[in-house]
Design a protein around this motif. Structure first.
Motif, PDB file in Angstrom:
ATOM      1  N   LEU A  23       0.829  -1.199   0.000  1.00 52.45           N
ATOM      2  CA  LEU A  23       0.000   0.000   0.000  1.00 52.45           C
ATOM      3  C   LEU A  23       0.871   1.259   0.000  1.00 52.45           C
ATOM      4  O   LEU A  23       0.569   2.232  -0.687  1.00 52.45           O
ATOM      5  CB  LEU A  23      -0.943   0.007   1.201  1.00 52.45           C
ATOM      6  N   LEU A  24       1.959   1.231   0.746  1.00 52.47           N
ATOM      7  CA  LEU A  24       2.890   2.355   0.778  1.00 52.47           C
ATOM      8  C   LEU A  24       3.490   2.586  -0.612  1.00 52.47           C
ATOM      9  O   LEU A  24       3.606   3.726  -1.061  1.00 52.47           O
ATOM     10  CB  LEU A  24       3.997   2.114   1.802  1.00 52.47           C
ATOM     11  N   LEU A  25       3.841   1.511  -1.301  1.00 51.13           N
ATOM     12  CA  LEU A  25       4.393   1.650  -2.650  1.00 51.13           C
ATOM     13  C   LEU A  25       3.385   2.260  -3.626  1.00 51.13           C
ATOM     14  O   LEU A  25       3.764   2.982  -4.547  1.00 51.13           O
ATOM     15  CB  LEU A  25       4.875   0.300  -3.182  1.00 51.13           C
ATOM     16  N   GLU A  26       2.101   1.985  -3.423  1.00 52.69           N
ATOM     17  CA  GLU A  26       1.062   2.579  -4.278  1.00 52.69           C
ATOM     18  C   GLU A  26       0.934   4.077  -4.030  1.00 52.69           C
ATOM     19  O   GLU A  26       0.642   4.839  -4.949  1.00 52.69           O
ATOM     20  CB  GLU A  26      -0.286   1.910  -4.018  1.00 52.69           C
ATOM     21  N   ILE A  27       1.160   4.499  -2.799  1.00 47.69           N
ATOM     22  CA  ILE A  27       0.999   5.900  -2.421  1.00 47.69           C
ATOM     23  C   ILE A  27       2.219   6.731  -2.808  1.00 47.69           C
ATOM     24  O   ILE A  27       2.087   7.870  -3.242  1.00 47.69           O
ATOM     25  CB  ILE A  27       0.740   6.016  -0.904  1.00 47.69           C
ATOM     26  N   LEU A  28       3.408   6.176  -2.645  1.00 46.84           N
ATOM     27  CA  LEU A  28       4.643   6.915  -2.922  1.00 46.84           C
ATOM     28  C   LEU A  28       4.773   7.235  -4.403  1.00 46.84           C
ATOM     29  O   LEU A  28       4.353   6.454  -5.262  1.00 46.84           O
ATOM     30  CB  LEU A  28       5.862   6.105  -2.480  1.00 46.84           C
ATOM     31  N   ALA A  29       5.380   8.372  -4.687  1.00 47.45           N
ATOM     32  CA  ALA A  29       5.629   8.766  -6.069  1.00 47.45           C
ATOM     33  C   ALA A  29       7.001   9.405  -6.162  1.00 47.45           C
ATOM     34  O   ALA A  29       7.453  10.099  -5.242  1.00 47.45           O
ATOM     35  CB  ALA A  29       4.570   9.742  -6.549  1.00 47.45           C
ATOM     36  N   CYS A  30       7.651   9.194  -7.270  1.00 46.76           N
ATOM     37  CA  CYS A  30       8.935   9.827  -7.540  1.00 46.76           C
ATOM     38  C   CYS A  30       8.696  11.336  -7.642  1.00 46.76           C
ATOM     39  O   CYS A  30       7.741  11.775  -8.290  1.00 46.76           O
ATOM     40  CB  CYS A  30       9.503   9.274  -8.844  1.00 46.76           C
ATOM     41  N   PRO A  31       9.553  12.164  -7.039  1.00 48.82           N
ATOM     42  CA  PRO A  31       9.363  13.609  -7.103  1.00 48.82           C
ATOM     43  C   PRO A  31       9.769  14.229  -8.443  1.00 48.82           C
ATOM     44  O   PRO A  31       9.516  15.407  -8.680  1.00 48.82           O
ATOM     45  CB  PRO A  31      10.246  14.136  -5.967  1.00 48.82           C
ATOM     46  N   CYS A  32      10.353  13.456  -9.326  1.00 45.70           N
ATOM     47  CA  CYS A  32      10.747  13.947 -10.647  1.00 45.70           C
ATOM     48  C   CYS A  32       9.499  14.157 -11.504  1.00 45.70           C
ATOM     49  O   CYS A  32       8.506  13.451 -11.363  1.00 45.70           O
ATOM     50  CB  CYS A  32      11.679  12.930 -11.302  1.00 45.70           C
ATOM     51  N   SER A  33       9.558  15.094 -12.427  1.00 46.79           N
ATOM     52  CA  SER A  33       8.393  15.375 -13.274  1.00 46.79           C
ATOM     53  C   SER A  33       8.041  14.204 -14.187  1.00 46.79           C
ATOM     54  O   SER A  33       6.919  14.102 -14.668  1.00 46.79           O
ATOM     55  CB  SER A  33       8.643  16.627 -14.105  1.00 46.79           C
ATOM     56  N   LYS A  34       8.987  13.290 -14.445  1.00 46.99           N
ATOM     57  CA  LYS A  34       8.730  12.116 -15.286  1.00 46.99           C
ATOM     58  C   LYS A  34       8.421  10.887 -14.438  1.00 46.99           C
ATOM     59  O   LYS A  34       8.703   9.774 -14.843  1.00 46.99           O
ATOM     60  CB  LYS A  34       9.953  11.807 -16.156  1.00 46.99           C
ATOM     61  N   HIS A  35       7.857  11.093 -13.258  1.00 50.98           N
ATOM     62  CA  HIS A  35       7.708   9.987 -12.307  1.00 50.98           C
ATOM     63  C   HIS A  35       6.821   8.863 -12.844  1.00 50.98           C
ATOM     64  O   HIS A  35       5.960   9.051 -13.675  1.00 50.98           O
ATOM     65  CB  HIS A  35       7.202  10.469 -10.953  1.00 50.98           C
ATOM     66  N   GLY A  36       7.108   7.676 -12.338  1.00 52.80           N
ATOM     67  CA  GLY A  36       6.340   6.497 -12.700  1.00 52.80           C
ATOM     68  C   GLY A  36       6.256   5.550 -11.519  1.00 52.80           C
ATOM     69  O   GLY A  36       6.522   5.924 -10.376  1.00 52.80           O
ATOM     70  N   GLU A  37       5.933   4.321 -11.798  1.00 55.09           N
ATOM     71  CA  GLU A  37       5.816   3.292 -10.765  1.00 55.09           C
ATOM     72  C   GLU A  37       7.172   3.056 -10.098  1.00 55.09           C
ATOM     73  O   GLU A  37       8.219   3.137 -10.735  1.00 55.09           O
ATOM     74  CB  GLU A  37       5.319   2.000 -11.409  1.00 55.09           C
ATOM     75  N   LEU A  38       7.137   2.752  -8.807  1.00 60.45           N
ATOM     76  CA  LEU A  38       8.351   2.454  -8.049  1.00 60.45           C
ATOM     77  C   LEU A  38       8.447   0.958  -7.802  1.00 60.45           C
ATOM     78  O   LEU A  38       7.435   0.286  -7.624  1.00 60.45           O
ATOM     79  CB  LEU A  38       8.336   3.185  -6.708  1.00 60.45           C
ATOM     80  N   ARG A  39       9.670   0.450  -7.794  1.00 60.58           N
ATOM     81  CA  ARG A  39       9.878  -0.953  -7.442  1.00 60.58           C
ATOM     82  C   ARG A  39      11.016  -1.033  -6.440  1.00 60.58           C
ATOM     83  O   ARG A  39      11.917  -0.198  -6.429  1.00 60.58           O
ATOM     84  CB  ARG A  39      10.161  -1.811  -8.661  1.00 60.58           C
ATOM     85  N   GLN A  40      10.977  -2.056  -5.611  1.00 63.36           N
ATOM     86  CA  GLN A  40      12.017  -2.283  -4.619  1.00 63.36           C
ATOM     87  C   GLN A  40      13.183  -3.006  -5.272  1.00 63.36           C
ATOM     88  O   GLN A  40      12.995  -3.891  -6.096  1.00 63.36           O
ATOM     89  CB  GLN A  40      11.476  -3.128  -3.473  1.00 63.36           C
ATOM     90  N   ASP A  41      14.395  -2.615  -4.892  1.00 63.88           N
ATOM     91  CA  ASP A  41      15.591  -3.256  -5.431  1.00 63.88           C
ATOM     92  C   ASP A  41      16.734  -3.009  -4.454  1.00 63.88           C
ATOM     93  O   ASP A  41      16.505  -2.533  -3.344  1.00 63.88           O
ATOM     94  CB  ASP A  41      15.921  -2.690  -6.822  1.00 63.88           C
ATOM     95  N   GLU A  42      17.943  -3.337  -4.883  1.00 58.21           N
ATOM     96  CA  GLU A  42      19.134  -3.059  -4.089  1.00 58.21           C
ATOM     97  C   GLU A  42      20.183  -2.427  -4.979  1.00 58.21           C
ATOM     98  O   GLU A  42      20.258  -2.729  -6.173  1.00 58.21           O
ATOM     99  CB  GLU A  42      19.705  -4.342  -3.476  1.00 58.21           C
ATOM    100  N   LEU A  43      20.985  -1.555  -4.392  1.00 65.29           N
ATOM    101  CA  LEU A  43      22.086  -0.906  -5.089  1.00 65.29           C
ATOM    102  C   LEU A  43      23.291  -0.984  -4.172  1.00 65.29           C
ATOM    103  O   LEU A  43      23.257  -0.447  -3.065  1.00 65.29           O
ATOM    104  CB  LEU A  43      21.723   0.544  -5.411  1.00 65.29           C
ATOM    105  N   ASP A  44      24.306  -1.697  -4.604  1.00 61.84           N
ATOM    106  CA  ASP A  44      25.500  -1.921  -3.780  1.00 61.84           C
ATOM    107  C   ASP A  44      25.136  -2.515  -2.417  1.00 61.84           C
ATOM    108  O   ASP A  44      25.706  -2.153  -1.397  1.00 61.84           O
ATOM    109  CB  ASP A  44      26.288  -0.624  -3.599  1.00 61.84           C
ATOM    110  N   GLY A  45      24.152  -3.399  -2.409  1.00 62.20           N
ATOM    111  CA  GLY A  45      23.742  -4.081  -1.187  1.00 62.20           C
ATOM    112  C   GLY A  45      22.812  -3.295  -0.293  1.00 62.20           C
ATOM    113  O   GLY A  45      22.391  -3.788   0.746  1.00 62.20           O
ATOM    114  N   ALA A  46      22.494  -2.067  -0.671  1.00 62.96           N
ATOM    115  CA  ALA A  46      21.598  -1.233   0.141  1.00 62.96           C
ATOM    116  C   ALA A  46      20.218  -1.175  -0.515  1.00 62.96           C
ATOM    117  O   ALA A  46      20.113  -1.108  -1.737  1.00 62.96           O
ATOM    118  CB  ALA A  46      22.171   0.172   0.271  1.00 62.96           C
ATOM    119  N   PRO A  47      19.152  -1.186   0.287  1.00 60.78           N
ATOM    120  CA  PRO A  47      17.801  -1.134  -0.289  1.00 60.78           C
ATOM    121  C   PRO A  47      17.510   0.225  -0.917  1.00 60.78           C
ATOM    122  O   PRO A  47      17.902   1.270  -0.384  1.00 60.78           O
ATOM    123  CB  PRO A  47      16.889  -1.390   0.910  1.00 60.78           C
TER     124      PRO A  47
END
Length: 67
Positions: free
Chosen positions: A6-30
């Motif tokens: 539900l939190l992922l549905e509510i959150l939005a990227c603050p960039c003007s080209k925002h889209g759907e968010l997905r969970q991932d890792e970058l250099d071992g960090a969420p």
């Protein structure tokens, strides 16, 4: 890391080209990755930091913890 769907549905990227968010890792960090602008936003102590100043480019990274 496993954020509430539900939190992922509510959150939005603050960039003007925002889209759907997905969970991932970058250099071992969420991170949350915007599928439209390809920015990775850090998740610290299970709290997404949705600030453009904190985001880093994600393109070319291996997806390791995709939801």
């Amino acid at each position: 890391m496993s954020l509430d769907p539900l939190l992922l549905e509510i959150l939005a990227c603050p960039c003007s080209k925002h889209g759907e968010l997905r969970q991932d890792e970058l250099d071992g960090a969420p991170v949350l990755v915007c599928l439209a602008c390809d920015l990775a936003f850090p998740v610290r102590d299970d709290i997404p930091v949705m600030l453009l100043d904190e985001a880093v480019p994600f393109s070319g990274q291996a997806a390791s913890a995709s939801s």
